[in-house]
Motif scaffolding. Structure first.
Motif, PDB file in Angstrom:
ATOM      1  N   GLY A   1       8.200  50.879 -26.491  1.00  0.00           N
ATOM      2  CA  GLY A   1       8.340  50.221 -27.928  1.00  0.00           C
ATOM      3  C   GLY A   1       9.182  49.292 -28.423  1.00  0.00           C
ATOM      4  O   GLY A   1       8.366  48.539 -29.222  1.00  0.00           O
ATOM      5  N   ASP A   2      10.502  48.825 -27.517  1.00  0.00           N
ATOM      6  CA  ASP A   2      10.640  47.539 -27.420  1.00  0.00           C
ATOM      7  C   ASP A   2       9.602  45.979 -27.204  1.00  0.00           C
ATOM      8  O   ASP A   2       8.903  46.504 -26.157  1.00  0.00           O
ATOM      9  CB  ASP A   2      11.945  47.444 -26.457  1.00  0.00           C
ATOM     10  CG  ASP A   2      12.893  47.831 -27.364  1.00  0.00           C
ATOM     11  OD1 ASP A   2      13.500  47.864 -28.519  1.00  0.00           O
ATOM     12  OD2 ASP A   2      13.686  48.791 -26.624  1.00  0.00           O
ATOM     13  N   TYR A   3      10.202  45.253 -27.160  1.00  0.00           N
ATOM     14  CA  TYR A   3       9.380  43.938 -26.967  1.00  0.00           C
ATOM     15  C   TYR A   3      10.202  42.583 -26.126  1.00  0.00           C
ATOM     16  O   TYR A   3      11.629  42.946 -26.392  1.00  0.00           O
ATOM     17  CB  TYR A   3       9.088  43.185 -27.925  1.00  0.00           C
ATOM     18  CG  TYR A   3       9.155  42.685 -28.730  1.00  0.00           C
ATOM     19  CD1 TYR A   3       9.347  41.567 -29.302  1.00  0.00           C
ATOM     20  CD2 TYR A   3       9.582  44.198 -29.791  1.00  0.00           C
ATOM     21  CE1 TYR A   3       9.854  41.011 -30.675  1.00  0.00           C
ATOM     22  CE2 TYR A   3      10.009  43.287 -31.189  1.00  0.00           C
ATOM     23  CZ  TYR A   3      11.048  42.374 -31.504  1.00  0.00           C
ATOM     24  OH  TYR A   3      10.835  41.512 -31.902  1.00  0.00           O
ATOM     25  N   PHE A   4       9.932  42.372 -25.387  1.00  0.00           N
ATOM     26  CA  PHE A   4      11.047  41.058 -25.147  1.00  0.00           C
ATOM     27  C   PHE A   4      10.104  39.675 -25.196  1.00  0.00           C
ATOM     28  O   PHE A   4       8.711  39.698 -24.863  1.00  0.00           O
ATOM     29  CB  PHE A   4      11.670  41.321 -23.864  1.00  0.00           C
ATOM     30  CG  PHE A   4      10.747  41.926 -22.549  1.00  0.00           C
ATOM     31  CD1 PHE A   4      10.595  41.408 -21.578  1.00  0.00           C
ATOM     32  CD2 PHE A   4      11.139  43.672 -22.708  1.00  0.00           C
ATOM     33  CE1 PHE A   4      10.259  41.718 -20.702  1.00  0.00           C
ATOM     34  CE2 PHE A   4       9.567  44.358 -21.456  1.00  0.00           C
ATOM     35  CZ  PHE A   4       9.751  43.695 -20.396  1.00  0.00           C
ATOM     36  N   GLY A   5      11.113  38.365 -24.519  1.00  0.00           N
ATOM     37  CA  GLY A   5      10.794  37.625 -24.415  1.00  0.00           C
ATOM     38  C   GLY A   5      10.108  36.582 -25.369  1.00  0.00           C
ATOM     39  O   GLY A   5       9.590  35.341 -25.160  1.00  0.00           O
ATOM     40  N   GLU A   6      10.008  37.148 -25.946  1.00  0.00           N
ATOM     41  CA  GLU A   6      10.011  35.936 -27.429  1.00  0.00           C
ATOM     42  C   GLU A   6      10.952  34.459 -27.808  1.00  0.00           C
ATOM     43  O   GLU A   6      10.182  34.007 -28.484  1.00  0.00           O
ATOM     44  CB  GLU A   6      10.073  37.510 -28.921  1.00  0.00           C
ATOM     45  CG  GLU A   6      11.431  37.454 -29.320  1.00  0.00           C
ATOM     46  CD  GLU A   6      12.341  38.405 -28.582  1.00  0.00           C
ATOM     47  OE1 GLU A   6      13.659  38.864 -29.123  1.00  0.00           O
ATOM     48  OE2 GLU A   6      12.029  39.277 -27.633  1.00  0.00           O
ATOM     49  N   LEU A   7      11.358  35.157 -27.412  1.00  0.00           N
ATOM     50  CA  LEU A   7      12.181  33.338 -27.809  1.00  0.00           C
ATOM     51  C   LEU A   7      11.598  32.471 -26.671  1.00  0.00           C
ATOM     52  O   LEU A   7      12.037  31.589 -27.761  1.00  0.00           O
ATOM     53  CB  LEU A   7      14.097  33.918 -27.050  1.00  0.00           C
ATOM     54  CG  LEU A   7      14.904  34.452 -27.840  1.00  0.00           C
ATOM     55  CD1 LEU A   7      16.560  34.785 -26.891  1.00  0.00           C
ATOM     56  CD2 LEU A   7      15.099  34.468 -29.207  1.00  0.00           C
ATOM     57  N   ALA A   8      11.164  32.839 -26.432  1.00  0.00           N
ATOM     58  CA  ALA A   8      10.780  31.424 -25.021  1.00  0.00           C
ATOM     59  C   ALA A   8       9.434  31.175 -26.174  1.00  0.00           C
ATOM     60  O   ALA A   8       8.832  29.895 -25.706  1.00  0.00           O
ATOM     61  CB  ALA A   8      10.628  31.758 -23.537  1.00  0.00           C
TER      62      ALA A   8
ATOM     63  N   PHE B   1       0.483  35.287 -30.000  1.00  0.00           N
ATOM     64  CA  PHE B   1       2.289  35.782 -30.743  1.00  0.00           C
ATOM     65  C   PHE B   1       2.186  34.872 -32.019  1.00  0.00           C
ATOM     66  O   PHE B   1       2.503  35.650 -33.376  1.00  0.00           O
ATOM     67  CB  PHE B   1       2.981  35.339 -29.589  1.00  0.00           C
ATOM     68  CG  PHE B   1       4.274  36.177 -29.837  1.00  0.00           C
ATOM     69  CD1 PHE B   1       4.517  37.381 -30.409  1.00  0.00           C
ATOM     70  CD2 PHE B   1       5.452  35.908 -30.218  1.00  0.00           C
ATOM     71  CE1 PHE B   1       6.092  38.705 -31.373  1.00  0.00           C
ATOM     72  CE2 PHE B   1       6.967  36.238 -30.648  1.00  0.00           C
ATOM     73  CZ  PHE B   1       6.603  37.265 -30.926  1.00  0.00           C
ATOM     74  N   ALA B   2       2.304  33.740 -31.688  1.00  0.00           N
ATOM     75  CA  ALA B   2       2.627  32.812 -32.966  1.00  0.00           C
ATOM     76  C   ALA B   2       1.606  33.164 -34.029  1.00  0.00           C
ATOM     77  O   ALA B   2       1.570  33.127 -35.035  1.00  0.00           O
ATOM     78  CB  ALA B   2       2.008  31.674 -32.542  1.00  0.00           C
ATOM     79  N   GLU B   3      -0.343  33.516 -33.027  1.00  0.00           N
ATOM     80  CA  GLU B   3      -1.394  33.793 -34.049  1.00  0.00           C
ATOM     81  C   GLU B   3      -0.642  34.946 -34.850  1.00  0.00           C
ATOM     82  O   GLU B   3      -1.167  35.307 -35.852  1.00  0.00           O
ATOM     83  CB  GLU B   3      -2.303  33.644 -33.570  1.00  0.00           C
ATOM     84  CG  GLU B   3      -3.454  34.209 -34.857  1.00  0.00           C
ATOM     85  CD  GLU B   3      -4.663  33.877 -33.419  1.00  0.00           C
ATOM     86  OE1 GLU B   3      -6.151  34.370 -34.111  1.00  0.00           O
ATOM     87  OE2 GLU B   3      -5.172  32.786 -33.055  1.00  0.00           O
TER      88      GLU B   3
END
Length: 232
Positions: free
Chosen positions: A79-86, A113-115
């Motif tokens: 349910g989590d996500y990661f990698g969003e900073l870059a 992701f931005a969209e």
């Protein structure tokens, strides 16, 4: 690394609340991967800026000192996500991510992701709240590392983990029992120090070792120990 057929984002916290058709469209834009236990999902030196949705399994976010010592930041589950900073700032990766168990992830490119965030303001707000939480956690960790001794940092880490399973009777359990090396990597100390501190806490009945859990019978007592040295 292999393909996985369970291509659903239904359990991912970031996409909750969107229409089923919208979720299905997002799923089609993802690539799906399964990583084995111990396999690296993100290398800090990776040049890609993809975002990863964790569908199944457990992963750990870590960095390594120049001497090779592991410094653990967080463990994530389904349910989590990661990698969003870059993906957000197009900067370098801030940490490595390693599969703790077999893990299935859906991988979404930074533009997609931005969209998605642009089209779903509620999801964008969730990301903002998550980033705020990360800043607060980092600030607290910096203060602990700067002002607390190793023993007290271990107390604070146990309290942090215990608070996620606080019971009405003021007790808590940490499951599974954390390895000494895991605690040591989180608070920048040694396994030997962790073993000694846990032994002292057990002797004073602050913690008890259960069948598959570290039991804190009185969470307020542990909290008072931490607050006393923090000066809260």
């Amino acid at each position: 690394m292999s393909k996985n057929n369970s291509n659903s984002l239904e359990g991912i916290s970031l996409v909750k609340g969107i229409k089923k058709s919208q979720r299905a469209a997002l799923e089609k834009r993802c690539s799906w991967r399964t990583f084995g236990e111990g396999e690296q999902i993100i290398d800090r030196h990776d040049e890609n800026r993809d975002v990863y949705f964790l569908v199944e399994g457990q992963v750990r976010i870590v960095n390594y000192s120049l001497s090779g010592r592991e410094i653990a930041f967080d463990d994530l589950g389904p349910g989590d996500y990661f990698g969003e900073l870059a993906a957000i700032d197009d900067g370098p990766r801030s940490a490595n991510v390693v599969a703790q168990t077999q893990a299935t992830v859906a991988v979404l490119g930074p533009a997609a992701f931005a969209e998605f965030l642009h089209d779903h303001p509620a999801a964008a707000l969730r990301v903002m709240k998550r980033l705020t939480y990360m800043v607060r956690q980092a600030s607290e960790r910096i203060m602990d590392l700067s002002t607390l001794g190793a023993n007290n940092r271990i107390h604070a880490e146990l309290l942090r983990q215990a608070m996620t399973s606080l019971k009405p009777d003021n007790s808590a359990e940490i499951r599974p029992i954390p390895h000494h090396s895991e605690i040591a990597s989180r608070v920048s100390t040694t396994r030997e120090t962790v073993a000694r501190v846990l032994s002292d806490l057990a002797r004073d009945d602050v913690v008890k070792r259960g069948r598959n859990a570290l039991v804190i019978p009185d969470i307020h007592r542990l909290a008072d120990m931490v607050e006393e040295v923090r000066g809260d």
